[in-house]
Write an enzyme that holds these catalytic residues in place. Sequence first.
Site, PDB file in Angstrom:
ATOM      1  N   CYS A 401      -0.460  -2.053   0.917  1.00  0.00           N
ATOM      2  CA  CYS A 401      -0.505  -3.420   0.402  1.00  0.00           C
ATOM      3  C   CYS A 401      -1.940  -3.816   0.049  1.00  0.00           C
ATOM      4  O   CYS A 401      -2.456  -3.392  -0.978  1.00  0.00           O
ATOM      5  CB  CYS A 401       0.115  -4.380   1.421  1.00  0.00           C
ATOM      6  SG  CYS A 401       0.497  -6.014   0.753  1.00  0.00           S
ATOM      7  N   HIS A 528       5.426  -1.913   2.015  1.00  0.00           N
ATOM      8  CA  HIS A 528       5.167  -1.609   3.428  1.00  0.00           C
ATOM      9  C   HIS A 528       6.164  -0.557   3.916  1.00  0.00           C
ATOM     10  O   HIS A 528       7.212  -0.900   4.469  1.00  0.00           O
ATOM     11  CB  HIS A 528       5.289  -2.877   4.277  1.00  0.00           C
ATOM     12  CG  HIS A 528       4.205  -3.876   4.047  1.00  0.00           C
ATOM     13  ND1 HIS A 528       3.069  -3.950   4.829  1.00  0.00           N
ATOM     14  CD2 HIS A 528       4.064  -4.839   3.092  1.00  0.00           C
ATOM     15  CE1 HIS A 528       2.291  -4.921   4.385  1.00  0.00           C
ATOM     16  NE2 HIS A 528       2.862  -5.477   3.331  1.00  0.00           N
ATOM     17  N   GLU A 530       6.147   1.266   6.409  1.00  0.00           N
ATOM     18  CA  GLU A 530       6.304   1.336   7.863  1.00  0.00           C
ATOM     19  C   GLU A 530       7.544   0.605   8.357  1.00  0.00           C
ATOM     20  O   GLU A 530       8.071   0.913   9.432  1.00  0.00           O
ATOM     21  CB  GLU A 530       5.070   0.768   8.566  1.00  0.00           C
ATOM     22  CG  GLU A 530       4.784  -0.700   8.323  1.00  0.00           C
ATOM     23  CD  GLU A 530       3.872  -0.948   7.133  1.00  0.00           C
ATOM     24  OE1 GLU A 530       3.327  -2.061   7.020  1.00  0.00           O
ATOM     25  OE2 GLU A 530       3.717  -0.029   6.308  1.00  0.00           O
TER      26      GLU A 530
END
Length: 609
Positions: A401, A528, A530
């Site tokens: 990001c 993102h 994750e």
Amino acid sequence: MKYILVTGGVISGIGKGVIASSLGTILKSSGVRVTSIKIDPYINIDAGTFSPYEHGEVFVLNDGGEVDLDLGNYERFLDVTLHRDNNITTGKIYQHVINKERRGDYLGKTVQVVPHITDAIQEWVERVAKVPVDGDNSPPDLCIIELGGTIGDIEGMPFVEAFRQFQFRVKRENFCLVHVSLVPQPKATGEQKTKPTQSSIRELRGLGLSPDLIVCRCTNPIDDAVREKVSLFCHVEPQQVLSIHDLSSIYRVPLLMEEQGVSRYMINRLQLHPHIANRPKRFMADWKELADRYDRLLREVTIALVGKYTKLEDAYASVIKALQHSALAVSHRLNLRYIAASDLEMETLSQDPVRYHEAWHQLVSANGVLVPGGFGQRGIEGKILAVNWARTKKVPFLGICLGLQCAAIEFARNVLDMKDANSTEFHATTKYPVVIEMPEHNTGVMGGTMRLGLRKTIFNSDKCIMKKLYGNVPFVEERHRHRYEINPTFVDKYEAKGMKFVGRSEDGERMEILELEGHPFFVGVQYHPEYISRPMKPSAPYFGFLLASCGKLQGFANRGFRKSPNMNYSESSDYDDEELIKINESVSKDAEVLVNGPLFSASSTSTSD
């Protein structure tokens, strides 16, 4: 529908989320369809406006819901997809009730906490518990509800009263209460003290709820005498008292709970009928193998996380989990270094030289550099310096990001000769606005106004490393949370110099993935990844980053980017990239320069700020 309520006593942060997730993991492995709800008794509508130092990270769901980080635990452990309504807050409940009152739904009655707020809580739970979370669209059999905070907190009282009523609404055979409490062991005496747990249970029972299972969180396993004492004074059988002591990793918590007969007890207590067809093959065996591998790892990979909120680990909870998942996959123990980005800046050198040099030493001696997301100007120049180090010294780099945006700014300043390049977030009138605000961003309202949730990224190159790491798919869907983006006006200049935007949005206007040609691994992603990383299914960008940091990326590429069935992707042999070996030697020499002064001249990343 069956329900398990998980409450906490004595102190907050005792691990209710891990206990609730582990319960779900165990029951799902038995063939029970499980969903989860997290209740947060704060008045905020959602977690989107929280400071990371206040409440940890904001977790984002597929539908764009900004929720508590515990929902990340549920998704990772249960491997399910939850929704924004799976996170209940006091603010959401009161907003719902006030909207009904404004519409006249209560027909002129006095609107009160009891029954209107408590009824709204119960109705919300029943509605959300029935929403499918798996691909087969079948409704769940069981809903695990975690009540945030501790029993006795004034803000949690409406929820406690709601569940006191709820246990009779759904009948005893469909409702089970698990209470997680602390059993401290003072060093002065060495004894495990049950008095705090007794007091917590007494208060819980006084509010009309009685636990079926008591989970004792402790430093060491509780002995039989302590178990008997808790059983005697808390009105449960000894087998209903679980001991969850400090473990080597959270992956061992489901295994420890199962050793104490949790699934057998829950199936009998709630009269559950597990679906044999839904029972994952070798799930608990694979989970045990995962936990064992974590304990056996000997080789270490060092990753420098250069961020703004490094004083609180929960601020990067999902990033840390994703790194751990990938480190396990490449059979390395993760050594994560938290580096405050501002410590890398020249201003720190004049104010605190020791801290400055220590930060740079931590950075340059790492195997890989990760710059995560964030907001605001503080530490930006330090992040850009970290990107410059990774790019020029060919150290594996992953930008998430804001990390991608910092990579774009650094490249523009030092390669494209745009010395004043910046983001309009940090410099509204910069001469070279390489990062700009998204046109649809609503600047008048805070909360829920960013580009949020699951979005599609289309690959525009078959040769890019990220497409291969994702399995040569034409597109990927990942979760976003941002309001700034790469300025498409400058894209041609970037690509002419080797920084390729290999993944773009469906309309081609938004730059989602960048890769730098001629670098072992230099990747930035606007989304993102994750958020959807799983212990047994690590995120592709993080996995590639860890492979590169361990010197195994080329070997993995030689095998056709194929993953082995047991997730130990580097089990057969160690592949060392010769180029990375030379890079590490170069890094060690450059680290010595820090003793005498900064690595980069002030002009190398100068700005007009």
